[in-house]
Design a protein around this motif. Structure first.
Motif, PDB file in Angstrom:
ATOM      1  N   LYS A 125       0.831  -1.212   0.000  1.00 44.01           N
ATOM      2  CA  LYS A 125       0.000   0.000   0.000  1.00 44.01           C
ATOM      3  C   LYS A 125       0.862   1.257   0.000  1.00 44.01           C
ATOM      4  CE  LYS A 125      -4.284  -1.836   1.771  1.00 44.01           C
ATOM      5  NZ  LYS A 125      -5.565  -1.189   1.596  1.00 44.01           N
ATOM      6  N   ALA A 128       2.113   1.708  -3.541  1.00 47.81           N
ATOM      7  CA  ALA A 128       1.022   2.182  -4.408  1.00 47.81           C
ATOM      8  C   ALA A 128       0.777   3.669  -4.188  1.00 47.81           C
ATOM      9  CB  ALA A 128      -0.249   1.381  -4.136  1.00 47.81           C
ATOM     10  N   ALA A 129       0.822   4.122  -2.947  1.00 46.24           N
ATOM     11  CA  ALA A 129       0.615   5.541  -2.648  1.00 46.24           C
ATOM     12  C   ALA A 129       1.732   6.390  -3.259  1.00 46.24           C
ATOM     13  CB  ALA A 129       0.540   5.759  -1.142  1.00 46.24           C
ATOM     14  N   ALA A 131       3.564   5.593  -5.850  1.00 44.23           N
ATOM     15  CA  ALA A 131       3.419   5.536  -7.306  1.00 44.23           C
ATOM     16  C   ALA A 131       2.348   6.503  -7.817  1.00 44.23           C
ATOM     17  CB  ALA A 131       3.094   4.106  -7.749  1.00 44.23           C
ATOM     18  N   GLN A 132       1.325   6.763  -7.005  1.00 43.05           N
ATOM     19  CA  GLN A 132       0.269   7.696  -7.409  1.00 43.05           C
ATOM     20  C   GLN A 132       0.734   9.144  -7.368  1.00 43.05           C
ATOM     21  OE1 GLN A 132      -3.193   7.076  -5.000  1.00 43.05           O
ATOM     22  NE2 GLN A 132      -3.690   5.132  -5.963  1.00 43.05           N
ATOM     23  N   GLY A 133       1.810   9.399  -6.699  1.00 42.99           N
ATOM     24  CA  GLY A 133       2.299  10.768  -6.585  1.00 42.99           C
ATOM     25  C   GLY A 133       1.653  11.488  -5.409  1.00 42.99           C
ATOM     26  N   PRO A 135      -0.560  13.859  -3.235  1.00 44.82           N
ATOM     27  CA  PRO A 135      -1.893  14.448  -3.391  1.00 44.82           C
ATOM     28  C   PRO A 135      -1.804  15.974  -3.394  1.00 44.82           C
ATOM     29  CG  PRO A 135      -1.620  13.580  -1.178  1.00 44.82           C
ATOM     30  CD  PRO A 135      -0.399  13.190  -1.956  1.00 44.82           C
TER      31      PRO A 135
END
Length: 143
Positions: A125, A128-129, A131-133, A135
Motif C-alpha cells: 500500500k 502504491a501511494a 506511485a500515485q504521486g 496528493p
C-alpha cells in the motif's frame, strides 16, 4: 504523549506482540497499559490507549444513522486488552484475520493512536501511494 515512528515486529505463535519500549511507556502513562484494538477499513488495526479510545468511541457513537455500518466496524469489533508483564498485547484471532496479519507486522505511530499492519500489506500500500504521486493537499506543504 504522541505516538510516532515505525517498528517492524513479529507476533508469537499465540498472536502476542511485544510493544516497543517507546510506545509501551506512553501506553502505561496514558492508559495504565489498557489498550483497545479495533478494525479499520483500510485493512489495518487501530490501537488506542484507553483515554484516546473513549474519545474516539464517543465520536463514532454520535455518527448519523446512515453511518451505522461504520459504528459496527469500529465499535462492534473493539477488543480491550492489557499489556502483560512482558510488555506484550494479545491480538485476537478475529482481528488478526480481519487485517490479514499472520506473523510479520508494522506498528506505526499516528499521533494519538497506533496502526498495526500486516508487513507485506503495508509495504504494498505504501508503494502504491508513492506511485500515485503526492496528493494536491501536500503539493503546497513545505518540507
Amino acid at each position: 504523549m504522541v505516538f510516532q515512528g515505525a517498528s517492524a515486529l513479529n507476533l508469537d505463535a499465540k498472536g502476542r506482540m511485544s510493544v516497543p519500549a517507546k510506545h509501551r511507556d506512553a501506553l502505561l502513562v496514558q492508559g495504565e497499559g489498557r489498550i483497545t484494538l479495533t478494525k479499520h477499513p483500510d485493512g489495518c488495526l487501530l490501537l488506542f490507549p484507553r483515554p484516546e479510545w473513549e474519545t474516539f468511541r464517543s465520536r463514532v457513537a454520535q455518527l448519523p444513522m446512515d453511518a451505522h455500518w461504520w459504528r459496527r466496524i469500529f465499535l462492534g469489533n473493539a477488543a480491550e486488552v492489557d499489556l502483560d508483564g512482558a510488555g506484550r498485547i494479545l491480538v485476537s484471532p478475529e482481528l488478526r484475520s480481519a487485517a490479514g496479519i499472520e506473523k510479520e507486522v508494522m506498528l506505526l505511530g499516528m499521533g494519538s493512536h497506533l496502526e498495526l499492519w500486516d508487513a507485506a500489506t503495508y509495504a504494498a500500500k505504501e508503494q502504491a501511494a508513492i506511485a500515485q504521486g503526492m496528493p494536491e493537499a501536500l503539493k503546497q506543504f513545505n518540507f
